[in-house]
Design an enzyme around this catalytic site. Structure first.
Site: not given
Length: 503
Positions: A199, A273, A307, A405
């Site tokens: 997906k 992850e 990231c 973040e």
């Protein structure tokens, strides 16, 4: 440390007279891909795919339902035994054929990726290049896997360790690297002998669908299945589905928690992850110019929607002034614009209005808390979701901008006095994906890298990746490894077969 606030003055370079990146003929079928064919979804449930440089709708894809996921999983189940029975050489040859097919369509894939994500063409070309390399590496690695040697570990009993595919893998990929993050999952999943349902992000599905279109004749029906849709519906059903043996996600920490909860009911394996908040620890003997030059790329690659981005600098107070001056000089010359505005464009837009609002919200709160802006600091004039490349200085320990973040073109700068303090503060974040250490002292480099609680630690560089080495994090950044032979291990199971040969 003193500096003057300065907004990037050049603004966004537009491309009003340039030809479009893609035409309607370049688009993949706006459908699901199940059991080797493209299938329609519900016509009344469509998702707009938006070019974030212009805010224009460039495609509409069907919004997948739980029933669409069930149909795709059934196809993957039906196809798994045939694919698993192929010997490694046969699967390797298919993966090489996939890589060749992608290499023959590099320009198309790069243009499609840039149109969907807004990223500069140089970044998209790099994505396609590493996508191809990932498939080539896994094609070779699957033919050279190693395991414990067969032998008698109990008297008169021969032990043989087998590596077997898990079965059906559910894959959920993010919007920041749609094609590349798909490849990081697909290549080892397929090499190991599994089938899958993927997906893609509902915001950036186009290159995943184009991938399926390009390789449809290379893979047996049911091996690769693509279902569009939102995480709360299609992603949740994939994670909880009892016939899915493992769910692998690249995404946010919140998405990782949701997937892990959904997977718990069937006790399936989970590969996560997730996010990062990479510290860049710069010691007094480091080269400030080299560090600033490296962060021009490592901090602002893909507009900081990365990231592993070098987003949180901890610099020794004795060289902080020089470093910030050099970093600001680098940042002020970054070329911001639409991908078709020139080959030299380095920074594109945020992927969506919602993410643009999130990033600019961080900047507004930081300024309200007294953090000073050395470069950038806010939105650039539209259309498009552009944020100026930003450097925030005089950031106090524990500030939101230095702990959370942001996932945008923002670097924060803090100072430290002692090595012990630098290590403690670098580790004092909930995420543990990557970090870097800058020093000319080899002993210090080894010692500090060993103490940093991050899955990858670079020394005198940042954001350098290779297919041969693992990528993955600690703490809130998840578990499991992408790339390298460790990824192959993640998508297989070990079986011990013991033979009694006493006579």
């Amino acid at each position: 440390m003193t500096t003057t606030a300065h907004h990037t003055g050049a603004g966004v370079r537009r491309a009003a007279d340039a030809p479009p990146l893609i035409t309607s003929a370049d688009l993949p079928p706006a459908r699901h891909f199940v059991d080797g064919a493209f299938l329609d979804g519900a016509p009344e449930r469509l998702i707009d795919v938006v070019d974030p440089s212009t805010e224009e709708v460039i495609a509409r894809v069907p919004e997948g339902t739980a029933e669409d996921i069930d149909r795709a999983v059934a196809a993957a189940v039906a196809g798994k035994d045939r694919w698993a029975r192929l010997v490694p050489r046969e699967r390797s040859e298919v993966l090489h054929a996939v890589a060749d097919r992608l290499a023959g369509h590099t320009d198309l894939l790069a243009r499609l990726e840039s149109a969907n994500t807004g990223k500069p063409l140089a970044v998209s070309r790099d994505d396609v290049g590493m996508t191809i390399d990932t498939f080539r590496f896994m094609a070779g690695a699957v033919r050279a896997s190693t395991s414990m040697a067969a032998g008698d570990y109990a008297e008169h009993h021969l032990s043989v360790i087998l590596r077997e595919p898990l079965g059906v893998i559910g894959v959920i990929t993010p919007w920041n690297y749609p094609l590349l993050m798909a490849a990081w999952k697909l290549a080892p999943v397929l090499a190991a002998g599994n089938t899958l349902v993927i997906k893609p992000s509902e915001q950036t599905p186009l290159t995943t669908l184009k991938f399926a279109e390009l390789v449809a004749d290379l893979l047996p029906p049911g091996v690769l299945n693509v279902v569009n849709g939102h995480g709360a519906v299609a992603g949740a059903r994939l994670a909880e589905h009892p016939d899915v043996n493992m769910i692998a996600l690249t995404g946010s920490v919140a998405s990782g928690r949701a997937v892990a909860r959904a997977a718990a009911g069937s006790l399936k394996r989970v590969h996560l992850e997730l996010g990062g908040k990479a510290p860049v620890v710069i010691f007094p003997d480091a080269d400030p110019a080299a560090a600033a030059s490296a962060l021009r790329v490592a901090g602002f690659w893909n507009a900081g929607q990365e990231c592993g981005a070098a987003c949180r600098v901890l610099v020794h107070e004795s060289i902080a002034g020089e470093f910030v001056e050099r970093l600001v000089g680098e940042v002020r010359t970054l070329a911001v614009g639409e991908p078709r505005a020139g080959e030299d464009i380095e920074v594109g837009p945020m992927v969506s209005r919602a993410h643009f609002d999130r990033v600019t919200g961080f900047l507004e709160r930081a300024k309200a808390e007294g953090v000073r802006v050395a470069a950038g600091g806010g939105a650039l004039e539209g259309p498009g979701f552009f944020v100026a490349p930003t450097v925030l200085v005089d950031v106090p320990e524990g500030a939101e901008a230095a702990r959370e973040e942001i996932f945008g073109p923002v670097i924060t700068v803090e100072t430290f006095t002692e090595e012990e303090e630098a290590v403690r503060r670098a580790n004092d974040v909930p995420l543990g994906l990557s970090a870097s250490v800058w020093t000319e002292n080899a002993r210090r480099a080894h010692a500090v890298a060993a103490r940093l609680d991050f899955g990858t630690v670079w020394v005198n560089s940042h954001l350098v990746l290779a297919s041969e080495v693992p990528w993955g994090g600690f703490k809130g950044s998840g578990y499991g490894r992408d790339l390298s032979v460790y990824a192959l291990d993640d998508y297989t199971r070990t079986k011990h077969v013991m033979h009694n040969h006493e006579r």
